[in-house]
Design an enzyme around this catalytic site. Sequence first.
Site, PDB file in Angstrom:
ATOM      1  N   ASP A   1       0.856  -1.183   0.000  1.00  0.00           N
ATOM      2  CA  ASP A   1       0.000   0.000   0.000  1.00  0.00           C
ATOM      3  C   ASP A   1       0.890   1.230   0.000  1.00  0.00           C
ATOM      4  O   ASP A   1       2.068   1.165   0.349  1.00  0.00           O
ATOM      5  CB  ASP A   1      -0.918   0.019   1.226  1.00  0.00           C
ATOM      6  CG  ASP A   1      -1.912   1.173   1.174  1.00  0.00           C
ATOM      7  OD1 ASP A   1      -2.748   1.186   0.257  1.00  0.00           O
ATOM      8  OD2 ASP A   1      -1.829   2.078   2.018  1.00  0.00           O
ATOM      9  N   SER A   2       0.285   2.378  -0.344  1.00  0.00           N
ATOM     10  CA  SER A   2       1.036   3.623  -0.347  1.00  0.00           C
ATOM     11  C   SER A   2       1.298   4.132   1.066  1.00  0.00           C
ATOM     12  O   SER A   2       2.078   5.062   1.243  1.00  0.00           O
ATOM     13  CB  SER A   2       0.266   4.696  -1.134  1.00  0.00           C
ATOM     14  OG  SER A   2      -0.982   4.950  -0.518  1.00  0.00           O
TER      15      SER A   2
ATOM     16  N   CYS B   1      -3.772  -0.812  -2.480  1.00  0.00           N
ATOM     17  CA  CYS B   1      -3.864   0.608  -2.822  1.00  0.00           C
ATOM     18  C   CYS B   1      -4.710   0.731  -4.081  1.00  0.00           C
ATOM     19  O   CYS B   1      -4.387   0.120  -5.112  1.00  0.00           O
ATOM     20  CB  CYS B   1      -2.467   1.181  -3.055  1.00  0.00           C
ATOM     21  SG  CYS B   1      -2.428   2.863  -3.705  1.00  0.00           S
TER      22      CYS B   1
ATOM     23  N   GLU C   1      -2.725   9.798   7.349  1.00  0.00           N
ATOM     24  CA  GLU C   1      -1.312   9.495   7.552  1.00  0.00           C
ATOM     25  C   GLU C   1      -0.724  10.294   8.716  1.00  0.00           C
ATOM     26  O   GLU C   1       0.246   9.864   9.335  1.00  0.00           O
ATOM     27  CB  GLU C   1      -0.514   9.777   6.275  1.00  0.00           C
ATOM     28  CG  GLU C   1      -0.766   8.790   5.144  1.00  0.00           C
ATOM     29  CD  GLU C   1      -0.109   7.432   5.378  1.00  0.00           C
ATOM     30  OE1 GLU C   1       0.940   7.381   6.034  1.00  0.00           O
ATOM     31  OE2 GLU C   1      -0.666   6.419   4.901  1.00  0.00           O
TER      32      GLU C   1
ATOM     33  N   CYS D   1     -10.483   4.175  -1.596  1.00  0.00           N
ATOM     34  CA  CYS D   1      -9.105   4.283  -1.135  1.00  0.00           C
ATOM     35  C   CYS D   1      -9.048   3.549   0.190  1.00  0.00           C
ATOM     36  O   CYS D   1      -9.925   3.742   1.041  1.00  0.00           O
ATOM     37  CB  CYS D   1      -8.701   5.748  -0.961  1.00  0.00           C
ATOM     38  SG  CYS D   1      -7.080   5.966  -0.170  1.00  0.00           S
TER      39      CYS D   1
ATOM     40  N   HIS E   1      -7.299   3.989   2.681  1.00  0.00           N
ATOM     41  CA  HIS E   1      -7.170   4.870   3.848  1.00  0.00           C
ATOM     42  C   HIS E   1      -8.535   5.278   4.403  1.00  0.00           C
ATOM     43  O   HIS E   1      -8.675   5.553   5.593  1.00  0.00           O
ATOM     44  CB  HIS E   1      -6.409   6.154   3.488  1.00  0.00           C
ATOM     45  CG  HIS E   1      -4.933   5.976   3.339  1.00  0.00           C
ATOM     46  ND1 HIS E   1      -4.354   5.342   2.269  1.00  0.00           N
ATOM     47  CD2 HIS E   1      -3.901   6.369   4.139  1.00  0.00           C
ATOM     48  CE1 HIS E   1      -3.038   5.357   2.396  1.00  0.00           C
ATOM     49  NE2 HIS E   1      -2.738   5.977   3.529  1.00  0.00           N
TER      50      HIS E   1
END
Length: 268
Positions: free
Chosen positions: A9-10, A72, A151, A184, A186
Site C-alpha cells: 500500500d502507499s 492501494c 497518515e 481508497c 485509507h
Amino acid sequence: MDQPIGVIDSGVGGLTVASELMRQLPKEELIYLGDTLRCPYGPRPKEEIIQYTWEMVEFLLRKNIKILVVACNTATAFTLDQLRQELPIPVIGVIQPGARSAIKMSQNMRIGVIGTEGTIQSKAYPKALQNINSSIRVNDLACPRFVPMVESGVLSGPEAYKVVYESLKPLKDKNHIDTLILGCTHYPLLRDTIQEVMGEHVQIISSGEETAREVSTIMGYQKKLYNGDRVPHHQFYTTGRVEVFRSIANIWLDQPIDILENAKLTIN
C-alpha cells in the site's frame, strides 16, 4: 503452503485490508509494506505510481510471497493488469471486489465513489461497475485531503469532521445515491465520520472484506492455503515514520505488531 501473503500500500490505508485478511485467514502469515515516505500516490503521475509500485513488489518478492494483494486503489488502477501479466504468482487488487460488494448492497443502482485524484481520474470504478451492470449511475469524487490527514494520525474529532464535510458536500448534495464506495483503503479509517456526514441511509462500502474473501477463494483453489497449526508471525514494513505507523496499526489491528523499519526501496 508455508509462504506468506504479501500486501502493498502507499501507506497505512492497506491495514484495513490486512485486518480482514488476518480475520478471515487466521493461520496465514502476512508481510505488509507501506510506502509512507512517498504517500500519497493519488496526485502523482502514472509513470511514478507504476515505478513505486514495482519497487514495493520487488521488495516483497524477495520475501518469497505466494500471493500479492495490491491494497492501494491508485496502484490497482494503474498496475494490476501489468502485474498479473508479468508475475508468476496470483495478484489481487481492491477495485473489482469493492465494485461487486457495492452492487450487492445498492437498491437503486445509484452509487457514489470517493478516492484519490489518480483513482478517480482513471475511471477504474465506473468501468468496473458498469462492466457488471451497464445501467448503474455512478457519481465519483476525488477527496485529496483525506489521505494526508489519515497518515498524520487524525482519524476523528472536529478537524476530521470539518475536512470530511467540506470534501463530501458536492456528493452529499446528490442525495439520490444509496451506496458509497470508499475507493481508497485509507478511507475506512474515517468511516464513522464519513457515515455521519453522508447520513444513515447511505450504505458505506470498503473493499477489505470482499478482497480477503477473494484471496481465500483463490488460495484454496490453487492449494496455497497453510494447513498446519500455528500462531502466525506477521511482519510490517514502512518506508517512513515508524511512530505514526505503529499508533494507527495498533488501533486498527487491535493488537501489537512487529514493525520492521528501513524497508530498502529505491527512493528518488
